[in-house]
Scaffold this motif. Structure first.
Motif, mmCIF file in Angstrom:
data_model
loop_
_atom_site.group_PDB
_atom_site.id
_atom_site.type_symbol
_atom_site.label_atom_id
_atom_site.label_comp_id
_atom_site.label_asym_id
_atom_site.label_seq_id
_atom_site.Cartn_x
_atom_site.Cartn_y
_atom_site.Cartn_z
ATOM 1 N N UNK A 5 47.543 61.357 58.079
ATOM 2 C CA UNK A 5 46.454 60.403 57.891
ATOM 3 C C UNK A 5 45.077 61.070 57.929
ATOM 4 N N UNK A 6 44.965 62.194 58.664
ATOM 5 C CA UNK A 6 43.703 62.945 58.741
ATOM 6 C C UNK A 6 42.541 62.094 59.241
ATOM 7 N N UNK A 7 42.813 61.225 60.203
ATOM 8 C CA UNK A 7 41.743 60.449 60.829
ATOM 9 C C UNK A 7 41.258 61.186 62.075
ATOM 10 N N UNK A 8 39.955 61.089 62.349
ATOM 11 C CA UNK A 8 39.417 61.696 63.558
ATOM 12 C C UNK A 8 39.697 60.775 64.746
ATOM 13 N N UNK A 9 40.373 61.268 65.765
ATOM 14 C CA UNK A 9 40.838 60.397 66.854
ATOM 15 C C UNK A 9 39.712 59.793 67.693
ATOM 16 N N UNK A 10 38.541 60.427 67.702
ATOM 17 C CA UNK A 10 37.436 59.925 68.532
ATOM 18 C C UNK A 10 36.595 58.873 67.822
#
Length: 250
Positions: A104-109
């Motif tokens: 997904x390559x989403x930034x977790x923060x």
């Protein structure tokens, strides 16, 4: 080999002409693409399929400007991307192309909303709020925009990734095995959204997949085998795709 353009009368969004891509040299050289010519119509959902090693991922990477070609041309709109400098190619990918990957390559923060808008923010651009609202309503996650990725299901995370790809209004979205990490229900949610983005929002989507069910969501399937075009299926069903793959030895 002439370009495949089955969507007669429709504008071409992406086109490959006699693409050749070779990995390695000498006796170990692998001809991943061997003179592939194919056209993808604007406002259509096309899947690229083939057996393992057929060249389908290589074709997508070359079409998207993520990999160089050894011979031939790739056009996005009227632009021959094989002639662009690295800087211009980077700009084209940023401004005119969207990407959805298996991961997904989403930034977790960041929240879902922040992830959706990240690319525009990095490019120093402001979102078209009406377009943004349309996308958010289409993915059906308006109540989840303040949630971080860890608070979302896999299908919801991938829909956020799809929204991020669409928010800049790209000419084409390339989706590389977008349901590969999802269960069947979550995968169906993502595929429904991609199909809806084509039919309701006029998006152009080109997807690589190994899954006949995923391919059945597309308007058209382009088949590859041994680095060459091996046919196409219009208005595919899971059964018609599976049958075609069996004939190709997949």
């Amino acid at each position: 080999m002439s370009a495949v353009a089955s969507d007669v009368g429709l504008r071409t969004a992406v086109q490959a002409r006699e693409l050749v891509k070779v990995y390695g040299r000498g006796d170990t050289a692998v001809r991943a693409l061997d003179g592939v010519s194919v056209a993808f119509a604007a406002g259509r959902f096309t899947a690229i399929m083939g057996p393992s090693g057929s060249g389908k991922s290589t074709l997508m990477h070359c079409l998207a400007g993520l990999d160089s070609v050894d011979n031939g041309q790739v056009y996005i709109g009227q632009t021959d991307i094989t002639k662009l400098s690295d800087r211009d190619l980077t700009r084209l990918r940023r401004d005119r192309v969207g990407f959805v990957f298996q991961s997904f390559n989403l930034l977790p923060t960041l929240t879902a909303e922040q992830n959706i808008l990240l690319g525009l923010e990095l490019a120093g651009k402001k979102p078209d709020r009406a377009w943004y609202d349309t996308i958010v309503d289409t993915i059906g996650l308006r109540q989840r925009l303040s949630h971080k990725p860890s608070e979302l299901s896999g299908g919801q995370q991938q829909r956020v990734a799809c929204a991020r790809a669409l928010v800049a209004r790209p000419e084409v979205v390339f989706a590389d095995e977008p349901t590969g990490n999802l269960d069947s229900r979550s995968g169906a949610e993502v595929l429904d959204f991609l199909r809806m983005s084509v039919r309701k929002l006029g998006q152009t989507v080109i997807m690589v997949t190994h899954d006949p069910v995923a391919a059945s969501y597309a308007d058209r399937v382009v088949l590859l085998a041994d680095g060459r075009l091996a046919g196409e299926i219009n208005q595919p069903t899971a059964d018609s795709v599976l049958s075609a793959l069996k004939h190709l030895g997949a």
